[in-house]
Motif scaffolding. Structure first.
Motif, PDB file in Angstrom:
ATOM      1  N   ASN A  76       0.826  -1.198   0.000  1.00 23.98           N
ATOM      2  CA  ASN A  76       0.000   0.000   0.000  1.00 23.98           C
ATOM      3  C   ASN A  76       0.860   1.248   0.000  1.00 23.98           C
ATOM      4  O   ASN A  76       2.069   1.186   0.173  1.00 23.98           O
ATOM      5  CB  ASN A  76      -0.995  -0.013   1.166  1.00 23.98           C
ATOM      6  CG  ASN A  76      -0.337  -0.312   2.480  1.00 23.98           C
ATOM      7  OD1 ASN A  76       0.559   0.399   2.886  1.00 23.98           O
ATOM      8  ND2 ASN A  76      -0.762  -1.372   3.151  1.00 23.98           N
ATOM      9  N   HIS A 123      -4.357   9.419   3.301  1.00 17.68           N
ATOM     10  CA  HIS A 123      -5.111   8.226   2.897  1.00 17.68           C
ATOM     11  C   HIS A 123      -4.131   7.092   2.635  1.00 17.68           C
ATOM     12  O   HIS A 123      -3.084   7.306   2.029  1.00 17.68           O
ATOM     13  CB  HIS A 123      -5.890   8.475   1.601  1.00 17.68           C
ATOM     14  CG  HIS A 123      -6.814   9.639   1.663  1.00 17.68           C
ATOM     15  ND1 HIS A 123      -7.996   9.620   2.359  1.00 17.68           N
ATOM     16  CD2 HIS A 123      -6.715  10.875   1.116  1.00 17.68           C
ATOM     17  CE1 HIS A 123      -8.605  10.790   2.221  1.00 17.68           C
ATOM     18  NE2 HIS A 123      -7.841  11.570   1.479  1.00 17.68           N
ATOM     19  N   PHE A 148      -3.861   3.683   0.573  1.00 13.37           N
ATOM     20  CA  PHE A 148      -4.479   2.966  -0.535  1.00 13.37           C
ATOM     21  C   PHE A 148      -3.770   1.647  -0.775  1.00 13.37           C
ATOM     22  O   PHE A 148      -2.542   1.578  -0.710  1.00 13.37           O
ATOM     23  CB  PHE A 148      -4.372   3.770  -1.845  1.00 13.37           C
ATOM     24  CG  PHE A 148      -5.137   5.052  -1.836  1.00 13.37           C
ATOM     25  CD1 PHE A 148      -6.473   5.062  -2.173  1.00 13.37           C
ATOM     26  CD2 PHE A 148      -4.518   6.243  -1.510  1.00 13.37           C
ATOM     27  CE1 PHE A 148      -7.185   6.245  -2.192  1.00 13.37           C
ATOM     28  CE2 PHE A 148      -5.221   7.426  -1.516  1.00 13.37           C
ATOM     29  CZ  PHE A 148      -6.560   7.433  -1.847  1.00 13.37           C
ATOM     30  N   LEU A 178      -9.369   2.021  -0.507  1.00 14.92           N
ATOM     31  CA  LEU A 178      -8.964   3.000   0.495  1.00 14.92           C
ATOM     32  C   LEU A 178      -9.021   2.299   1.846  1.00 14.92           C
ATOM     33  O   LEU A 178     -10.095   1.936   2.324  1.00 14.92           O
ATOM     34  CB  LEU A 178      -9.886   4.216   0.477  1.00 14.92           C
ATOM     35  CG  LEU A 178      -9.666   5.258   1.556  1.00 14.92           C
ATOM     36  CD1 LEU A 178      -8.266   5.849   1.459  1.00 14.92           C
ATOM     37  CD2 LEU A 178     -10.716   6.335   1.463  1.00 14.92           C
TER      38      LEU A 178
END
Length: 66
Positions: free
Chosen positions: A16, A42, A44, A51
């Motif tokens: 991520n 955020h 991801f 998300l």
């Protein structure tokens, strides 16, 4: 910025990346005329695009002192 500590709840991947929103997408306290705002980060998943989570690094800065 990579963040291998977060497991994707959708596909189980640990691949991520962290991105952020700034400017008009920043977070601020729910009070009028406050100048205290934070970038919204955020996490991801790089495999499926999910998300994983959103956060601010210093939430205590959003508290208004009286």
């Amino acid at each position: 910025m990579y963040n291998a500590n977060e497991k994707c709840p959708y596909c189980g991947s640990f691949r991520n990346v962290i991105g952020f929103q700034d400017g008009y997408g920043s977070v601020q306290a729910d009070k009028a005329l406050t100048l205290k705002s934070q970038r919204l980060y955020h996490v991801f998943c790089l495999d499926c695009g999910t998300l994983i989570r959103s956060f601010v690094r210093n939430p205590e800065r959003l508290v208004l002192n009286k």
